[in-house]
Design a protein around this motif. Structure first.
Motif, PDB file in Angstrom:
ATOM      1  N   ALA A 291      75.167  -5.564  96.710  1.00 33.05           N
ATOM      2  CA  ALA A 291      73.787  -5.076  96.758  1.00 33.05           C
ATOM      3  C   ALA A 291      73.575  -3.856  95.858  1.00 33.05           C
ATOM      4  O   ALA A 291      72.571  -3.151  95.992  1.00 33.05           O
ATOM      5  N   ARG A 292      74.484  -3.626  94.919  1.00 33.07           N
ATOM      6  CA  ARG A 292      74.436  -2.405  94.109  1.00 33.07           C
ATOM      7  C   ARG A 292      73.928  -2.654  92.682  1.00 33.07           C
ATOM      8  O   ARG A 292      74.269  -1.925  91.757  1.00 33.07           O
ATOM      9  N   TRP A 293      73.083  -3.653  92.503  1.00 35.02           N
ATOM     10  CA  TRP A 293      72.582  -3.934  91.161  1.00 35.02           C
ATOM     11  C   TRP A 293      71.771  -2.779  90.590  1.00 35.02           C
ATOM     12  O   TRP A 293      71.710  -2.596  89.372  1.00 35.02           O
ATOM     13  N   ASN A 294      71.159  -1.989  91.446  1.00 35.92           N
ATOM     14  CA  ASN A 294      70.385  -0.842  90.960  1.00 35.92           C
ATOM     15  C   ASN A 294      71.275   0.300  90.497  1.00 35.92           C
ATOM     16  O   ASN A 294      70.776   1.328  90.034  1.00 35.92           O
ATOM     17  N   GLU A 295      72.605   0.125  90.584  1.00 38.46           N
ATOM     18  CA  GLU A 295      73.538   1.164  90.140  1.00 38.46           C
ATOM     19  C   GLU A 295      74.319   0.765  88.894  1.00 38.46           C
ATOM     20  O   GLU A 295      75.073   1.583  88.353  1.00 38.46           O
ATOM     21  N   VAL A 296      74.191  -0.460  88.451  1.00 39.61           N
ATOM     22  CA  VAL A 296      74.981  -0.947  87.313  1.00 39.61           C
ATOM     23  C   VAL A 296      74.741  -0.074  86.088  1.00 39.61           C
ATOM     24  O   VAL A 296      73.598   0.191  85.705  1.00 39.61           O
ATOM     25  N   LEU A 297      75.832   0.349  85.450  1.00 39.28           N
ATOM     26  CA  LEU A 297      75.743   1.252  84.302  1.00 39.28           C
ATOM     27  C   LEU A 297      75.951   0.545  82.965  1.00 39.28           C
ATOM     28  O   LEU A 297      75.448   0.999  81.937  1.00 39.28           O
ATOM     29  N   ALA A 298      76.717  -0.547  82.981  1.00 39.19           N
ATOM     30  CA  ALA A 298      77.021  -1.241  81.720  1.00 39.19           C
ATOM     31  C   ALA A 298      77.422  -2.674  82.018  1.00 39.19           C
ATOM     32  O   ALA A 298      77.808  -3.009  83.148  1.00 39.19           O
ATOM     33  N   ALA A 299      77.337  -3.514  80.995  1.00 43.79           N
ATOM     34  CA  ALA A 299      77.745  -4.914  81.108  1.00 43.79           C
ATOM     35  C   ALA A 299      78.729  -5.229  79.994  1.00 43.79           C
ATOM     36  O   ALA A 299      78.521  -4.846  78.838  1.00 43.79           O
ATOM     37  N   ARG A 300      79.793  -5.928  80.351  1.00 38.43           N
ATOM     38  CA  ARG A 300      80.799  -6.372  79.370  1.00 38.43           C
ATOM     39  C   ARG A 300      80.600  -7.872  79.170  1.00 38.43           C
ATOM     40  O   ARG A 300      80.832  -8.664  80.087  1.00 38.43           O
ATOM     41  N   ILE A 301      80.148  -8.254  77.976  1.00 38.00           N
ATOM     42  CA  ILE A 301      79.764  -9.641  77.698  1.00 38.00           C
ATOM     43  C   ILE A 301      80.842 -10.297  76.838  1.00 38.00           C
ATOM     44  O   ILE A 301      81.169  -9.808  75.752  1.00 38.00           O
ATOM     45  N   GLU A 302      81.383 -11.391  77.324  1.00 44.12           N
ATOM     46  CA  GLU A 302      82.410 -12.139  76.603  1.00 44.12           C
ATOM     47  C   GLU A 302      81.849 -13.510  76.228  1.00 44.12           C
ATOM     48  O   GLU A 302      81.526 -14.319  77.105  1.00 44.12           O
ATOM     49  N   LEU A 303      81.726 -13.769  74.934  1.00 42.68           N
ATOM     50  CA  LEU A 303      81.188 -15.027  74.448  1.00 42.68           C
ATOM     51  C   LEU A 303      82.288 -15.835  73.755  1.00 42.68           C
ATOM     52  O   LEU A 303      83.075 -15.284  72.977  1.00 42.68           O
ATOM     53  N   THR A 304      82.325 -17.123  74.043  1.00 45.54           N
ATOM     54  CA  THR A 304      83.217 -18.048  73.345  1.00 45.54           C
ATOM     55  C   THR A 304      82.366 -18.891  72.409  1.00 45.54           C
ATOM     56  O   THR A 304      81.403 -19.534  72.844  1.00 45.54           O
ATOM     57  N   LEU A 305      82.714 -18.874  71.110  1.00 48.18           N
ATOM     58  CA  LEU A 305      81.921 -19.566  70.100  1.00 48.18           C
ATOM     59  C   LEU A 305      82.762 -20.636  69.418  1.00 48.18           C
ATOM     60  O   LEU A 305      83.938 -20.417  69.112  1.00 48.18           O
ATOM     61  N   ASP A 306      82.144 -21.807  69.193  1.00 48.46           N
ATOM     62  CA  ASP A 306      82.811 -22.931  68.532  1.00 48.46           C
ATOM     63  C   ASP A 306      82.199 -23.159  67.151  1.00 48.46           C
ATOM     64  O   ASP A 306      80.990 -22.996  66.967  1.00 48.46           O
ATOM     65  N   SER A 307      83.030 -23.572  66.198  1.00 54.38           N
ATOM     66  CA  SER A 307      82.536 -23.872  64.858  1.00 54.38           C
ATOM     67  C   SER A 307      81.733 -25.168  64.875  1.00 54.38           C
ATOM     68  O   SER A 307      81.956 -26.052  65.713  1.00 54.38           O
ATOM     69  N   PRO A 308      80.800 -25.330  63.951  1.00 52.09           N
ATOM     70  CA  PRO A 308      79.995 -26.562  63.919  1.00 52.09           C
ATOM     71  C   PRO A 308      80.823 -27.812  63.624  1.00 52.09           C
ATOM     72  O   PRO A 308      80.480 -28.901  64.087  1.00 52.09           O
ATOM     73  N   GLU A 309      81.903 -27.679  62.846  1.00 54.76           N
ATOM     74  CA  GLU A 309      82.719 -28.826  62.467  1.00 54.76           C
ATOM     75  C   GLU A 309      84.136 -28.663  62.989  1.00 54.76           C
ATOM     76  O   GLU A 309      84.606 -27.553  63.241  1.00 54.76           O
ATOM     77  N   ALA A 310      84.826 -29.791  63.152  1.00 60.38           N
ATOM     78  CA  ALA A 310      86.214 -29.781  63.618  1.00 60.38           C
ATOM     79  C   ALA A 310      87.140 -29.536  62.431  1.00 60.38           C
ATOM     80  O   ALA A 310      87.663 -30.469  61.824  1.00 60.38           O
ATOM     81  N   VAL A 311      87.324 -28.294  62.086  1.00 59.51           N
ATOM     82  CA  VAL A 311      88.119 -27.940  60.906  1.00 59.51           C
ATOM     83  C   VAL A 311      89.352 -27.119  61.292  1.00 59.51           C
ATOM     84  O   VAL A 311      90.009 -26.545  60.430  1.00 59.51           O
TER      85      VAL A 311
END
Length: 333
Positions: A291-311
């Motif tokens: 219930a502490r969302w009003n205290e959140v100070l920062a977010a650590r975002i981890e994204l996994t990205l794939d190439s358009p082609e299988a290379v």
């Protein structure tokens, strides 16, 4: 003497022998094969470099746009932690009208309006704030539910959801009548079917009372009105069947506030988000915030990205996992 001349002429006129021809063909094939090998290798290198560049470009777009919403989350023009009167009709019925903590994350599905194309087992985040530019109130008449603002060029339209605030309290209300460019009056009547979701009362005081006049409160000169913005970020499947990063936003459609999903960039296959709380030794998943969302100070975002082609190796796509940490500006000032 004549015989020697005839012999020399015949030797000069003789062609290339079969052995020489075969040797030349073999050498030509070797050179051609080497050239083809170099071409194929260079082409594969080019494709890999091009696809890696696309991945990096997608990551820049994703982090740049997403970071803006995260940095501005819970940002409002007057002060933090003000008493809030949300006078919208049934504000908890839609995710974009239920204003509370400014930031909210999920590991599973959203309770309200979970996007139909969202990918399971990926995280998502909901961010709400006021826009940076607003207008100043010069007069407020609660009995007629009218604000006078300091300019006719206020860009407020029927159906806009706005916040009005001073340094004692804030209110969330929907504009029911405004004429940007010609009139400085902004009306917030209980609207019924004239706007959606509409207002349940004229009164903008705390606590909210959904009666005709409600809880009275008058916003004095130099109060501020800003448009509100809501945004969700999630991983979804696009019409091509590929995973992509999506942004779901609140928009005005005529006189109604509606939710719209927009594809931001393709090739983002996963997103995991953790959050920093005051005094925390490490970032925690959404389930650990409680219930502490009003205290959140920062977010650590981890994204996994794939190439358009299988290379990649063995005919797989190139995949990169990148991490970006964003501080909530309004919680650290």
């Amino acid at each position: 003497m004549g015989n020697r001349t005839s012999f020399s002429g015949r030797r000069a006129a003789s062609g290339i022998g079969l052995i020489e021809l075969m040797v030349a063909l073999v050498l030509g094939l070797l050179i051609t094969g080497a050239a083809i090998s170099v071409f194929v290798s260079n082409r594969q290198t080019y494709r890999a470099t091009e696809n890696l560049g696309r991945v990096q470009e997608s990551s820049r777009v994703a982090f740049e746009l997403m970071a803006r919403d995260v940095r501005e989350a819970a940002g409002f023009p007057c002060a933090r932690n003000l008493p809030l009167a949300n006078v919208l009709e049934n504000p908890t019925a839609s995710w974009f009208t239920n204003w509370g903590d400014g930031v909210f994350g999920v590991d599973g599905a959203f309770a309200l309006d979970n996007p139909a194309n969202r990918v399971a087992n990926t995280d998502a985040i909901e961010l709400k704030s006021g826009e940076s530019n607003g207008v100043t109130v010069t007069d407020h008449v609660p009995a007629s539910a009218q604000f006078k603002v300091n300019t006719v060029n206020h860009d407020l339209n029927d159906g806009d959801i706005v916040m009005v605030c001073d340094y004692r309290q804030a209110a969330i209300v929907q504009v029911t009548n405004a004429q940007p460019g010609t009139n400085e009056t902004v009306v917030h009547n209980p609207s019924g079917a004239s706007t959606s979701p509409g207002n349940c009362t004229k009164g903008l005081g705390v606590p909210v009372s959904c009666t005709a006049n409600g809880t009275p409160y008058t916003y004095g000169p130099n109060s501020t009105i800003v448009k509100l913005k809501s945004a969700r970020w999630y991983i979804g499947t696009n019409p091509n069947g590929n995973r992509a990063l999506y942004r779901q936003v609140m928009r005005r459609s005529g006189v109604a506030a509606v939710s719209v999903s927009e594809e931001v960039t393709e090739g983002v296959s996963n997103m995991q988000i953790t959050y920093l709380l005051p005094g925390g030794a490490s970032y925690v998943a959404a389930g650990g915030v409680g219930a502490r969302w009003n205290e959140v100070l920062a977010a650590r975002i981890e994204l996994t990205l794939d190439s358009p082609e299988a290379v990649g190796v063995d005919g797989n796509v190139l995949q990169r996992t990148l991490v970006h940490t964003v501080t909530l500006r309004n919680r650290n000032s």
